[in-house]
Design an enzyme around this catalytic site. Structure first.
Site, PDB file in Angstrom:
ATOM      1  CG  HIS A 164      -1.923  -1.067   1.297  1.00  0.00           C
ATOM      2  ND1 HIS A 164      -2.830  -1.308   0.288  1.00  0.00           N
ATOM      3  CD2 HIS A 164      -2.158  -2.008   2.255  1.00  0.00           C
ATOM      4  CE1 HIS A 164      -3.601  -2.347   0.633  1.00  0.00           C
ATOM      5  NE2 HIS A 164      -3.199  -2.788   1.814  1.00  0.00           N
TER       6      HIS A 164
ATOM      7  CG  ASP B 229      -4.823  -9.899   4.404  1.00  0.00           C
ATOM      8  OD1 ASP B 229      -4.672 -10.555   3.348  1.00  0.00           O
ATOM      9  OD2 ASP B 229      -4.633  -8.659   4.468  1.00  0.00           O
TER      10      ASP B 229
ATOM     11  CG  HIS C 197      -6.610  -5.353   2.429  1.00  0.00           C
ATOM     12  ND1 HIS C 197      -6.074  -6.270   3.319  1.00  0.00           N
ATOM     13  CD2 HIS C 197      -7.672  -4.797   3.052  1.00  0.00           C
ATOM     14  CE1 HIS C 197      -6.802  -6.260   4.444  1.00  0.00           C
ATOM     15  NE2 HIS C 197      -7.770  -5.379   4.306  1.00  0.00           N
TER      16      HIS C 197
ATOM     17  CG  ASP D 252      -2.918  -8.565   1.322  1.00  0.00           C
ATOM     18  OD1 ASP D 252      -1.955  -8.672   2.109  1.00  0.00           O
ATOM     19  OD2 ASP D 252      -3.947  -7.896   1.580  1.00  0.00           O
TER      20      ASP D 252
HETATM   21 ZN   LIG Z   1      -4.209  -7.133   3.296  1.00  0.00          ZN
END
Ligand SMILES: [Zn+2]
Length: 377
Positions: free
Chosen positions: A128, A247, A166, A164
Site C-alpha cells: 500500500h 489475511d 486487499h 492478499d
Molecule cells: Zn491485506
C-alpha cells in the site's frame, strides 16, 4: 539453480506498531521460529536482510517523504502531511528501520534470483505504500522497489501476483500503464482501499479480480486456474513476484474471505514453474496463529519440505506461546497443525461473472504484449 533462500531479520522481533495496532502481533519471528524448529532452515538457506539506505528508496519514494520518515523515527513526532502518526500508520520506535529492512530484504531477494532461483522475504509485501506518504500500515513499498530492481537488472517481463485480501493500490500507482510489469490482484470487493475494480486495468497493466465475502477454496481454484495462471503465462515472465498476504483466510480479523492456507500453497506451487525466478513475500495477516502457520507452509512448499500432519512438541509450543489481545483463543487444531482443513464450497454467480468478464481480457493481454511492446527484444 541455487536452493531457495529465506530472508529474515532481528528487527521484526520485539518491534511493534503499538499495543492496539493489528500489527502488534509477531509474524516473521513466528514463521522463522517454526521453520527453524522443524529443521527447515539450515544456515545456508537463511540470509539476514540488510536495512535499505535512503538512497535505495528514492526510485519510488520522494526524498522529502523518506527524510520525514527518518525524522519522525528520531523525534517520535507525528508528521501528518506524510501520513505519519495516524491510527493506521503510527509513530513507533523502528518506523523507518523496520520497513527499510523489509525493503532491503526485497532488494536482496532480487539480487539472489539474478540468474534464477527462489527467494522468500516474509517481512516484505508492503503493497500500500505511496510515493510521498505512508498508507495502510505500509511506510515503504517493498514490492515496487524490488520489481524496479529486477527491471534495472535488465529483466523486461515481470508478473506481480497479489493474493492478499486487499488491493495493491501502491503497486498499481507505480506500474500504471507499464508494458513490462503485469499486475494480477485478487482481493475482497468493497473493502479498503476501495481501488482495484473489475473495470480498472491500470492503463493495460493490471488484471483486477475483486471477489465477494465468503470466497472459498473452490472459488480460489477457479480464479487461479482460469485467470491468474493464464494471465501470468500470457506475459511470459522473466520473474514472478508473489505477494502472499495471509489475511484472506477465515480466521483473519480484517477480511471476510474464507480461504484455507491450502490456497496459498497451491498458488506457490502453480506459479513456481512459470518463470525461472520467483520472489515470494508476506503481506497482510492479522491473526498471529493463522499468519505464522500459512507462511511456514509457504516456506515448506518453496523448500520442498513435507508438512507434518501433527506438529512435534517444540513447534506446537511456539504456537501455544503466542498471545493475542483482540480475539478469542485459537482452536486446538490451529495449535497442533500447520495445514488448514480444505474449505471448499459452491461457486457463486458473482465469482463466475468475474471470471467470464476477465477471461477475454487475458487473451487481449497476450496479444497486446506481442504486438505493441517495444521493450521486448
Ligand atoms: Zn491485506
Amino acid at each position: 539453480m541455487s536452493d531457495p533462500v529465506f530472508i529474515g531479520a532481528r528487527i521484526y522481533r520485539g518491534s511493534s506498531y503499538g499495543a492496539h495496532h493489528p500489527l502488534s502481533i509477531p509474524r516473521v519471528p513466528t514463521v522463522t521460529d517454526l521453520c527453524r524448529t522443524l529443521g527447515w532452515l539450515p544456515t545456508d538457506r537463511y540470509r539476514t536482510s540488510p536495512c535499505a539506505k535512503p538512497g535505495a528508496l528514492y526510485g519510488f519514494h520522494s526524498k522529502d517523504y523518506i527524510t520525514a520518515l527518518q525524522r519522525s523515527e528520531v523525534t517520535q513526532n507525528t508528521d501528518l502531511a506524510y501520513g505519519l502518526g495516524t491510527l493506521s500508520n503510527p509513530v513507533f520506535p523502528e518506523m523507518y528501520r523496520r520497513p527499510a529492512t523489509a525493503a532491503g530484504g526485497g532488494l536482496l531477494a532480487a539480487e539472489l534470483v539474478r540468474t534464477g532461483g527462489v527467494a522468500y522475504n516474509p517481512g516484505g509485501g508492503t503493497h500500500h505504500g505511496l510515493p510521498d506518504r505512508a498508507n495502510g500500515f505500509c511506510y515503504i513499498n517493498e514490492p515496487v522497489l524490488t520489481i524496479q530492481r529486477l527491471l534495472q537488472m535488465g529483466l523486461t517481463r515481470i508478473a506481480y501476483v497479489d493474493i492478499d485480501a486487499h488491493h495493491c493500490d501502491g503497486v498499481a500507482v507505480a506500474f500504471h500503464g507499464s508494458r513490462q510489469v503485469r499486475m494480477i490482484s485478487v482481493h475482497e470487493d468493497k473493502r479498503w482501499p476501495f481501488t482495484g475494480a473489475l473495470e480498472d486495468n491500470a492503463g493495460g497493466a493490471a488484471l483486477n479480480i475483486p471477489v465477494p465475502r465468503g470466497f472459498n477454496d473452490t472459488e480460489f481454484d477457479l480464479i487461479l486456474n482460469d485467470l491468474i495462471l493464464p494471465a501470468v503465462d500470457a506475459h511470459a515472465p522473466d520473474a514472478i513476484y508473489l505477494q502472499c498476504g495471509a489475511d484472506a483466510v477465515t480466521e483473519d480479523p480484517l477480511s471476510r474471505l474464507t480461504l484455507s492456507n491450502r490456497c496459498h500453497i497451491r498458488a506457490v506451487w502453480a506459479l513456481r514453474p512459470l518463470a525461472s525466478r520467483l520472489i515470494v513475500s508476506g503481506g497482510g495477516g492479522y491473526n498471529p496463529w493463522s499468519v505464522g502457520r500459512a507462511w511456514a507452509c509457504v516456506w515448506a512448499t518453496l523448500a520442498g519440505q513435507e508438512i507434518p500432519d501433527r506438529l512435534p512438541h517444540d513447534a506446537e509450543q511456539i504456537l501455544r506461546g503466542l498471545r493475542w489481545t483482540r480475539r478469542a483463543h485459537p482452536t486446538e487444531q490451529m495449535l497442533t497443525t500447520l495445514l488448514d482443513p480444505a474449505r471448499p464450497g459452491p461457486i457463486s454467480d458473482h465469482v463466475r461473472s468475474v471470471v467470464d468478464a476477465l477471461q477475454p481480457r487475458i487473451r487481449g493481454l497476450g496479444q497486446g504484449q506481442a504486438q505493441h511492446d517495444p521493450t521486448v527484444g
